[in-house]
Design a protein around this motif. Structure first.
Motif, PDB file in Angstrom:
ATOM      1  N   LYS A  96       2.396  38.649  47.254  1.00 42.18           N
ATOM      2  CA  LYS A  96       1.745  37.385  46.899  1.00 42.18           C
ATOM      3  C   LYS A  96       0.423  37.780  46.268  1.00 42.18           C
ATOM      4  O   LYS A  96      -0.645  37.594  46.829  1.00 42.18           O
ATOM      5  CB  LYS A  96       1.524  36.494  48.123  1.00 42.18           C
ATOM      6  CG  LYS A  96       2.736  35.698  48.532  1.00 42.18           C
ATOM      7  CD  LYS A  96       2.343  34.613  49.513  1.00 42.18           C
ATOM      8  CE  LYS A  96       3.562  33.775  49.860  1.00 42.18           C
ATOM      9  NZ  LYS A  96       3.241  32.711  50.806  1.00 42.18           N
ATOM     10  N   ALA A  97       0.512  38.366  45.086  1.00 44.43           N
ATOM     11  CA  ALA A  97      -0.656  38.912  44.409  1.00 44.43           C
ATOM     12  C   ALA A  97      -1.688  37.844  44.058  1.00 44.43           C
ATOM     13  O   ALA A  97      -2.838  38.170  43.778  1.00 44.43           O
ATOM     14  CB  ALA A  97      -0.224  39.652  43.135  1.00 44.43           C
ATOM     15  N   LEU A  98      -1.294  36.586  44.080  1.00 43.34           N
ATOM     16  CA  LEU A  98      -2.194  35.503  43.682  1.00 43.34           C
ATOM     17  C   LEU A  98      -2.760  34.732  44.875  1.00 43.34           C
ATOM     18  O   LEU A  98      -3.514  33.770  44.699  1.00 43.34           O
ATOM     19  CB  LEU A  98      -1.464  34.546  42.740  1.00 43.34           C
ATOM     20  CG  LEU A  98      -0.789  35.216  41.537  1.00 43.34           C
ATOM     21  CD1 LEU A  98      -0.043  34.196  40.703  1.00 43.34           C
ATOM     22  CD2 LEU A  98      -1.801  35.980  40.711  1.00 43.34           C
ATOM     23  N   GLU A  99      -2.398  35.149  46.061  1.00 41.79           N
ATOM     24  CA  GLU A  99      -2.806  34.428  47.268  1.00 41.79           C
ATOM     25  C   GLU A  99      -4.320  34.263  47.342  1.00 41.79           C
ATOM     26  O   GLU A  99      -5.077  35.204  47.097  1.00 41.79           O
ATOM     27  CB  GLU A  99      -2.300  35.159  48.512  1.00 41.79           C
ATOM     28  CG  GLU A  99      -2.460  34.364  49.765  1.00 41.79           C
ATOM     29  CD  GLU A  99      -1.608  34.892  50.901  1.00 41.79           C
ATOM     30  OE1 GLU A  99      -1.272  34.098  51.781  1.00 41.79           O
ATOM     31  OE2 GLU A  99      -1.267  36.094  50.903  1.00 41.79           O
ATOM     32  N   GLY A 100      -4.731  33.035  47.619  1.00 44.65           N
ATOM     33  CA  GLY A 100      -6.144  32.720  47.762  1.00 44.65           C
ATOM     34  C   GLY A 100      -6.844  32.315  46.477  1.00 44.65           C
ATOM     35  O   GLY A 100      -7.967  31.832  46.511  1.00 44.65           O
ATOM     36  N   LYS A 101      -6.198  32.509  45.356  1.00 45.42           N
ATOM     37  CA  LYS A 101      -6.787  32.095  44.081  1.00 45.42           C
ATOM     38  C   LYS A 101      -6.621  30.581  43.926  1.00 45.42           C
ATOM     39  O   LYS A 101      -5.781  29.973  44.574  1.00 45.42           O
ATOM     40  CB  LYS A 101      -6.115  32.833  42.923  1.00 45.42           C
ATOM     41  CG  LYS A 101      -6.332  34.342  42.985  1.00 45.42           C
ATOM     42  CD  LYS A 101      -5.607  35.068  41.885  1.00 45.42           C
ATOM     43  CE  LYS A 101      -5.733  36.574  42.027  1.00 45.42           C
ATOM     44  NZ  LYS A 101      -7.093  37.068  41.896  1.00 45.42           N
TER      45      LYS A 101
END
Length: 186
Positions: A96-101
Motif C-alpha cells: 500500500k505504497a500510497l497509504e496515508g497520502k
C-alpha cells in the motif's frame, strides 16, 4: 507545503476551456506542484507505470483533475488508474505504497447544479457519484478529501457565445482558488 501532484485526466486538454484554465490557474497559485498532463504524455494510452508510481510515492497530496464523463472519470484517467494502481503497489497484503497520502478529486460537469438533483436530468446529486472514488481511496489507504467540483463548465466552440466562455473561465478561476485553499488546509 506538502508535495502536491496533480494528474490531469482530460483526454484532450488543448480543446478544453474549463479544465485547461483550472490547471493554468492552479499552476500560478501552487508553482511547486508537479503537474502531469496524461493526454500529452501518453497520447497512445501506454503509461510508464514505474514513472507514474514514482511520482505518486513522492507526493503527499494527489489531485485527479478531470471532466465528469458519464458520472465518473474519462477513459484516459480510468486506464491510468487500472494500469498504475495495481495489486502489490496501491493495494493488497504486499503493498500500500500510497497509504496515508491525501486524494482530492477535482472535476467539472457540463450540466448545471440544478440538473444534479432528484427528478432532474441527472437524477442524482453530484455527491451520490462519489462512492467509487471513496472506495478506491479506502482500498489504497488514501485519505479521501472533500471533492472540489464546478458545474456549468460546458463551452462548445461555434455554439457557445464569448460571454459563455468568459463565464466558464471565471468559474474555472474560482475552482482553482478553492482547490488551492483545500491543498493549503491539508
Amino acid at each position: 507545503m506538502k508535495k502536491v501532484l496533480l494528474i490531469s485526466g482530460h483526454p484532450n486538454l488543448k480543446a478544453s476551456v474549463g479544465n485547461a484554465k483550472i490547471i493554468s490557474e492552479f499552476k500560478k497559485l501552487c508553482p511547486e506542484a508537479q503537474i502531469r498532463l496524461l493526454d500529452e504524455m501518453y497520447p497512445d494510452y501506454r503509461f510508464d507505470v514505474k514513472a507514474e508510481q514514482d511520482a505518486l510515492v513522492a507526493a503527499d497530496i494527489i489531485i485527479w483533475q478531470f471532466p465528469f464523463y458519464w458520472y465518473s472519470m474519462p477513459g484516459l484517467l480510468k486506464k491510468w488508474l487500472d494500469d498504475v494502481f495495481v495489486h502489490g503497489f496501491a493495494h493488497g497484503s504486499k503493498g500500500k505504497a500510497l497509504e496515508g497520502k491525501h486524494l482530492v478529486i477535482s472535476f467539472t460537469t457540463g450540466a448545471s447544479e440544478d440538473e444534479y438533483q432528484h427528478g432532474k436530468a441527472m437524477n442524482y446529486e453530484v455527491k451520490e457519484f462519489y462512492t467509487p472514488f471513496i472506495q478506491t481511496a479506502n482500498l489504497c489507504g488514501l485519505k479521501f478529501e472533500e471533492p472540489v467540483f464546478s458545474n456549468s463548465m460546458m463551452y462548445v466552440p461555434g455554439l457557445s457565445s464569448d460571454d459563455d466562455r468568459l463565464k466558464v473561465e471565471k468559474r474555472a478561476e474560482n475552482h482553482a482558488a478553492r482547490l488551492f485553499d483545500l491543498v493549503k488546509k491539508i
